[in-house]
Design a protein around this motif. Structure first.
Motif, PDB file in Angstrom:
ATOM      1  N   ALA A 258       0.786  -1.408  -0.014  1.00 48.00           N
ATOM      2  CA  ALA A 258       0.182   0.459  -0.197  1.00 48.00           C
ATOM      3  C   ALA A 258       0.604   1.142  -0.291  1.00 48.00           C
ATOM      4  O   ALA A 258       0.634   2.494  -0.505  1.00 48.00           O
ATOM      5  N   ARG A 261       1.526   2.634  -2.990  1.00 47.21           N
ATOM      6  CA  ARG A 261       0.792   3.517  -4.304  1.00 47.21           C
ATOM      7  C   ARG A 261       0.047   4.938  -3.171  1.00 47.21           C
ATOM      8  O   ARG A 261       0.358   5.828  -3.942  1.00 47.21           O
ATOM      9  N   ARG A 262       0.425   4.950  -2.375  1.00 50.86           N
ATOM     10  CA  ARG A 262       0.067   6.094  -1.560  1.00 50.86           C
ATOM     11  C   ARG A 262       0.847   6.620  -0.170  1.00 50.86           C
ATOM     12  O   ARG A 262       1.004   5.674   0.661  1.00 50.86           O
ATOM     13  N   PRO A 263       0.997   8.138   0.023  1.00 47.20           N
ATOM     14  CA  PRO A 263       2.031   8.404   1.054  1.00 47.20           C
ATOM     15  C   PRO A 263       1.382   7.949   1.915  1.00 47.20           C
ATOM     16  O   PRO A 263       2.007   7.819   3.445  1.00 47.20           O
ATOM     17  N   PHE A 264      -0.370   7.844   2.133  1.00 42.99           N
ATOM     18  CA  PHE A 264      -0.365   7.779   3.968  1.00 42.99           C
ATOM     19  C   PHE A 264      -0.354   6.646   4.567  1.00 42.99           C
ATOM     20  O   PHE A 264       0.350   6.246   5.500  1.00 42.99           O
ATOM     21  N   TRP A 265       0.204   5.353   3.256  1.00 39.77           N
ATOM     22  CA  TRP A 265       0.118   4.117   4.716  1.00 39.77           C
ATOM     23  C   TRP A 265       2.491   3.947   4.879  1.00 39.77           C
ATOM     24  O   TRP A 265       2.477   2.877   5.228  1.00 39.77           O
ATOM     25  N   ARG A 266       2.646   5.488   4.054  1.00 41.78           N
ATOM     26  CA  ARG A 266       4.383   4.851   4.293  1.00 41.78           C
ATOM     27  C   ARG A 266       4.824   5.108   5.956  1.00 41.78           C
ATOM     28  O   ARG A 266       5.386   4.762   6.430  1.00 41.78           O
ATOM     29  N   ASP A 611       6.520  12.516   3.823  1.00 41.30           N
ATOM     30  CA  ASP A 611       5.644  10.405   3.726  1.00 41.30           C
ATOM     31  C   ASP A 611       5.045  10.262   4.212  1.00 41.30           C
ATOM     32  O   ASP A 611       4.274   9.983   4.905  1.00 41.30           O
ATOM     33  N   LYS A 695     -12.844  13.194   5.387  1.00 41.40           N
ATOM     34  CA  LYS A 695     -11.287  12.648   5.855  1.00 41.40           C
ATOM     35  C   LYS A 695     -11.203  11.231   7.149  1.00 41.40           C
ATOM     36  O   LYS A 695     -10.495  11.186   6.910  1.00 41.40           O
ATOM     37  N   HIS A 698     -13.068   8.609   6.691  1.00 43.12           N
ATOM     38  CA  HIS A 698     -11.622   7.921   5.998  1.00 43.12           C
ATOM     39  C   HIS A 698     -10.774   7.442   7.475  1.00 43.12           C
ATOM     40  O   HIS A 698     -10.118   6.161   7.973  1.00 43.12           O
TER      41      HIS A 698
END
Length: 714
Positions: A258, A261-266, A611, A695, A698
């Protein structure tokens, strides 16, 4: 040679099952061998090859120092190519296609550096790789316990591993893990290119120890290398296929996929890499867990941001200041070997300053200016001119005549929240600030404070560099403001690059070419959103990061040396503060433990602090906007000392207006679940509008998923 009749390996899904079988077999054995990785030791990452990324970044940094353009991906490719060539060559001469780290790494470094290779580079690279390996390893508590029980029963204990690291390197890892003294010996496939996978390593050890396979017990995790191969030689093989460990690795791999694909999951992946393993955090208090799982990630990511900005701006020195800055400095010292492994880290120092010590010094040259005077009235308990004088270190008695000239008295209300305040009184105060006689008196009273501060800064090397980074927790940047005001007149005044965990900018900061300031998790000038929820409980973050020592009240000169003066320990407010420090001590320990495990993770992934922000803001919103009643009860400060605070009691309407979510009794939150949503909607309307509702939904879904997966605790 003859062996005992081959037996099928035994497989176990849980460590306790394997341990019972091993202890039952111990009476008939005199030798026990353990696989090393994933049996005695587990890595915090799912794929051990990730460590190679961190080492490649180090090699790239060393190449840049030598004037070579070698991206870390190229260094990684050179290493992989050298390792493949050596495996192929060894496969033609030995039973197994094994690689030997010192040999293939030396070839890779020669390919990258050529004639520019600095001396001892191979030793430096090896040291850094072993440091990363050690940081990402955790002894498996149950298996280590089994090893020691077998040793206590008189069995010889050896470790066996198929890896490119020779035994001399493995011993370093074992010693750091506290296991070397428990072993009688160690076998690595890199020593002889004879591996467990082919069975050659077992044959060699049998010959070396004159071991009887029938009295030999082998324990590992690989069904083939640790199961079929030793069993074929008559060795009793117990194979652990730990379902819990397999689940942990699958979770890690899902976060890693994940994160691409998305910085959120870094940020989530980073926190997973620092997750406590085995029994590391077991038995710790909930406050420790709060420090490890929440405050630690925020503080460590902020220090990472400071490190990145210092490198990008070419800053050679960083000053951490205020008592909260001491925590950031400790995190810096823990992370520096991983974030600057090739050297070149800015010189980091701690500066003993405070608002109370700097406010008078800021007046020594410029007087009490319009931009600074209202700051003394920000605390709700400050009411009048006497409070202004107290904050800026002024004695009101000699100023009485000039006060009367402007129809002011020391108890004239200047805070509009108090009865008796009038616009005419504020206009009189404004005219007072324009009075030359008053400003001359202010300068005379504060001149010595300004001189002592400048001497202290000279003593601390503050004027040795043309540009400096200064780091504080937040919120208005008051300390940096007063610091710059006190030294702006000097020709050697450095340019200050200010970094705050959060910049609320309730009063605009006077930035300029020589003095700027930025917030990390939140900066109202640039963005709002979830980071703004930090304002729900600013005092918690101050208490969480605060140095246990008492605050700085000024400076004194003794024998030509300037020493900071601290609040005396016998003051009631200081005794309350010390009690608060003792209460939060486990939380601070958790923050530091997290930083020690999280810093190597960032050295591997290379993720910049930006990130990590989406995940950090998610955590901030969940904790600050939707706290559980138990969290509020546990985390809320008991005693918070504001050195600016006066002794006036604000009117009831002011106290009600200043009451936030975290100021309410925990019982109110527990029995009024919709109250959090009310506060959140107010925040959303004020800060960003209802678009943030989507948001936040989420964020709530992510939190529910985290709880379902067991969260961050073991």
């Amino acid at each position: 040679m003859s062996y005992a009749r081959a037996a099928a390996p035994e497989f176990f899904n849980r460590p306790d099952q394997l341990i019972r079988a091993a202890l039952a077999s111990a009476a008939g054995c005199d030798l026990a061998t353990f696989d090393l990785f994933d049996t005695l030791l587990v890595r915090r990452i799912a794929d051990p090859d990730w460590i190679k990324d961190g080492v490649a970044r180090y090699i790239a940094a060393r190449a840049a120092q030598c004037g070579l353009d070698c991206p870390w991906q190229q260094a990684l490719q050179s290493r992989a190519a050298a390792e493949r060539r050596q495996r192929a060559a060894n496969g033609r001469r030995h039973p197994d296609c094994e690689a030997v780290y010192p040999e293939f790494m030396a070839a890779a470094l020669q390919e990258i550096f050529g004639a520019r290779q600095p001396p001892n580079l191979l030793a430096d690279v090896t040291d850094f790789e072993l440091r990363l390996e050690s940081a990402l390893l955790a002894p498996r508590a149950a298996m280590v316990g089994l090893l020691r029980q077998l040793r206590a029963r008189g069995l010889r204990i050896w470790a066996m591993t198929d890896i490119y690291l020779p035994s001399e390197h493995i011993r370093v890892l074992l010693e750091r893990a506290g296991l070397l003294a428990d072993l009688d010996g160690l076998v690595s496939s890199a020593d002889s290119c004879r591996a467990k996978a082919s069975g050659a390593a077992f044959e060699d050890l049998r010959a070396r120890l004159q071991a009887d396979p029938a009295r030999w017990l082998h324990i590992g995790d690989n069904p083939f290398s640790d199961g079929q191969r030793p069993a074929a030689l008559g060795i009793r093989a117990l194979v652990l296929q730990d379902a819990g460990e397999a689940h942990r690795k699958r979770v890690f791999q899902s976060y890693a996929a994940a994160a691409v694909r998305r910085p959120f999951w870094r940020g989530r992946l980073w926190q997973q890499m620092a997750m406590p393993l085995e029994r590391e955090n077991r038995g710790e208090s909930p406050l420790y867990q709060d420090g490890y799982n929440f405050f630690g990630p925020l503080a460590t990511a902020f220090v990472r941001h400071v490190a990145e900005q210092a490198r990008a701006r070419g800053l050679r020195r960083i000053y951490f200041f205020s008592r909260e800055g001491h925590m950031f400095l400790r995190i810096w010292e823990s992370a520096r070997p991983y974030w600057f492994p090739a050297g070149g880290a800015p010189d980091a120092r701690y500066l003993c300053v405070s608002r109370l010590a700097l406010a008078p010094a800021a007046c020594a040259r410029q007087g009490l200016i319009h931009a600074n005077a209202p700051m003394a009235l920000l605390p709700a308990r400050n009411r009048d001119l006497r409070d202004v004088c107290r904050v800026f270190g002024l004695n009101p008695a000699p100023l009485d005549a000039v006060f009367r000239k402007h129809h002011l008295a020391p108890d004239t209300p200047l805070n509009p929240n108090y009865a008796g305040w009038t616009s005419a009184g504020w206009d009189n105060f404004d005219r007072l600030l324009q009075d030359v006689e008053f400003q001359d008196a202010v300068r005379r009273q504060t001149a010595e404070r300004g001189r002592l501060l400048e001497r202290y800064l000279e003593q601390e090397g503050f004027f040795e560099h043309p540009e400096l980074a200064v780091v504080d927790i937040g919120w208005l940047g008051t300390i940096q403001r007063f610091l710059f005001d006190a030294i702006a007149h000097r020709p050697d005044c450095p340019r200050l690059h200010g970094f705050l965990l959060a910049a609320t900018h309730g009063i605009p900061y006077p930035t300029g070419p020589r003095n700027d300031i930025d917030g990390f998790i939140f900066d109202r000038r640039r963005h709002n959103g979830a980071g703004g929820f930090i304002a729900n409980a600013l005092n918690i973050f101050e208490e969480a990061c605060r140095e246990p020592a008492s605050g700085i009240t000024g400076y004194a000169e003794t024998g030509g040396r300037i020493s900071p003066l601290r609040m005396t320990e016998d003051r009631p407010a200081r005794r309350e503060e010390a009690a608060q420090d003792a209460y939060y001590a486990p939380l601070q320990r958790g923050m530091l433990d997290f930083a020690a495990r999280a810093a190597p993770a960032l050295a591997i992934t290379g993720h910049p602090a930006d990130d990590l922000l989406p995940w950090l803001k998610h955590m901030l919103a969940m904790r600050m906007a939707f706290p559980a009643a138990a969290e509020v009860r546990r985390l809320r400060w008991r005693h918070h000392l504001d050195e600016y605070d006066g002794r006036h009691k604000p009117p009831l309407r002011v106290r009600l207006r200043l009451t936030g979510l975290w100021d309410l009794p925990p019982g109110v939150l527990q029995w009024t679940p919709g109250l959090r949503t009310v506060f959140f909607l107010w925040h959303a309307l004020v800060w960003r509008g209802l678009i943030w509702l989507r948001k936040m939904l989420h964020h709530l879904r992510v939190r529910r998923a985290e709880r379902a997966a067991g969260g961050l605790r073991e």
